[in-house]
Design a protein around this motif. Structure first.
Motif, short mmCIF file in Angstrom:
data_model
loop_
_atom_site.label_atom_id
_atom_site.label_comp_id
_atom_site.label_asym_id
_atom_site.label_seq_id
_atom_site.Cartn_x
_atom_site.Cartn_y
_atom_site.Cartn_z
N ARG A 28 0.84 -1.20 0.00
CA ARG A 28 0.00 0.00 0.00
C ARG A 28 0.88 1.26 0.00
O ARG A 28 1.95 1.28 0.60
CB ARG A 28 -0.93 0.04 1.22
N PHE A 29 0.40 2.29 -0.69
CA PHE A 29 1.00 3.61 -0.62
C PHE A 29 0.30 4.38 0.50
O PHE A 29 -0.92 4.36 0.63
CB PHE A 29 0.78 4.40 -1.91
N ALA A 74 -1.21 -0.32 -3.78
CA ALA A 74 -0.25 0.19 -4.76
C ALA A 74 -0.59 -0.24 -6.18
O ALA A 74 -0.41 0.53 -7.12
CB ALA A 74 1.15 -0.28 -4.40
N ALA A 82 -3.63 2.09 -7.57
CA ALA A 82 -3.59 3.38 -6.90
C ALA A 82 -4.47 4.43 -7.56
O ALA A 82 -5.14 5.21 -6.89
CB ALA A 82 -2.14 3.88 -6.84
N LEU A 92 10.09 4.57 -6.53
CA LEU A 92 9.12 3.51 -6.27
C LEU A 92 9.80 2.15 -6.32
O LEU A 92 9.40 1.21 -5.63
CB LEU A 92 7.98 3.57 -7.27
N ALA A 111 5.64 1.51 -1.66
CA ALA A 111 4.77 0.57 -0.96
C ALA A 111 5.64 -0.42 -0.17
O ALA A 111 6.72 -0.82 -0.59
CB ALA A 111 3.92 -0.18 -1.97
#
Length: 344
Positions: A59-60, A79, A82, A298, A342
């Protein structure tokens, strides 16, 4: 005309009614303005209540910038989906935020005696405040080391933009193992052009950490020039490596630094580049718009950064671009500021 006691009473009553009406109008007008400011944007993101956990895999977690009551709240999305996912909302608000390994740093604004006050909150994975540190100025940058042990923040103590000629910053690094704070990087020994260097106009900003919880990179500004510096927290020293480097962000493999490069003299225009730390070769990225942000990686191939949203004042969108100069910029998140990677 002589006012009788009855006329005086009528005048007083009329004045009271007028003041009461004016006060009610002011309150209602303020309420209307606040309601309008907090009104969700049509077509904006959806929100859901739930638990936001910095250690939640895949998850972000990021600062929501969509208008409405969730403005500035920390939210999370899966993520992999998103762009269109509903945002799980926390009750923590930040002006700047970064997290790694279950540790977060949240730069906040509050009001004290009618004046703005700023704080750095160190958060655990459940967004509970572990420590609180007063800030000397307006929040600008925040970073946490890959292990979650170190946190850094930069504030403006004079001026409010890197694009202005007159500004001053203060950058601090905190070791959460023992809670030792280095309050101002300007106290560190500086090596520039191979020689010890001192100047009253030195500023630092944009710290990024290596894996060893000692080495860091940052921007040093002096005499209208910016430099990438490599620092050692234990040695309390920095060494300049390259010129015209601002807001560095170290790649996960530790071999490259993404940064913004000033491209038009003193104008506030920057182009995103990636610098190979072994060769000092710099590669311009496919993003050609001016990026005034400290990008995040990322993964080893992709960068994310914030840009002002088109047609929406005071709102950013998060874009991504390949780190090798290829490809095309793409929107990752609307109404957001760049998330940390994430959790894997």
């Amino acid at each position: 005309m002589t006012l009788t006691p009855l006329r005086r009473l009528l005048v007083l009553a009329t004045g009271v009614l007028l003041l009461a009406g004016l006060g009610a109008w002011s309150v209602l007008s303020a309420a209307d303005r606040a309601a309008e400011e907090n009104k969700p944007r049509a077509g904006g993101p959806a929100f859901t209540n739930g638990k936001v956990d910095l250690a939640d895999p895949g998850r972000f977690v990021f600062r929501n910038m969509a208008t409405g009551p969730q403005r500035d709240r920390l939210v999370s999305v899966p993520a992999g989906t998103a762009a269109g996912a509903a945002r799980t909302t926390s009750d923590v608000s930040c002006l700047r935020f970064h997290a790694a390994a279950g540790t977060g740093v949240c730069l906040q604004a509050t009001t004290s005696l009618g004046r703005p006050a700023y704080h750095a909150q160190i958060l655990d994975s459940a967004l509970r405040t572990v420590r609180n540190y007063p800030l000397a100025g307006i929040p600008s940058r925040a970073r946490v080391s890959p292990s979650g042990r170190l946190a850094a923040w930069t504030v403006f103590v004079k001026g409010e933009s890197y694009g202005t000629s007159f500004f001053s910053t203060r950058t601090s690094i905190l070791d959460t193992r023992g809670w030792k704070l280095a309050p101002n990087l300007e106290e560190f020994a500086i090596t520039l052009d191979g020689r010890p260097y001192r100047s009253t106009d030195v500023n630092f900003w944009g710290v990024t950490f290596a894996q060893d919880d000692d080495t860091f990179y940052a921007t040093l500004s002096t005499r209208e020039q910016t430099h990438l510096v490599r620092g050692s927290l234990s040695a309390r020293s920095v060494t300049a490596l390259a010129e015209n480097v601002e807001c560095p962000s170290l790649s996960p493999d530790g071999t490259r630094v993404a940064y913004k490069k000033r491209v038009l003299g003193k104008a506030a225009l920057w182009r995103e580049h990636v610098l190979d730390l072994r060769t000092l070769k710099s590669t311009p990225l496919a993003e050609r718009r001016s990026v005034d942000d400290q990008a995040v990686w990322l993964d080893d191939r992709t960068l994310a950064y914030a840009l002002p949203a088109e047609g929406r004042t005071g709102v950013d969108d998060v874009w991504t671009v390949p780190a090798d100069g290829s490809g095309t910029p793409r929107v990752l998140l609307s109404d957001a500021q760049a998330p940390p990677p994430a959790t894997r």
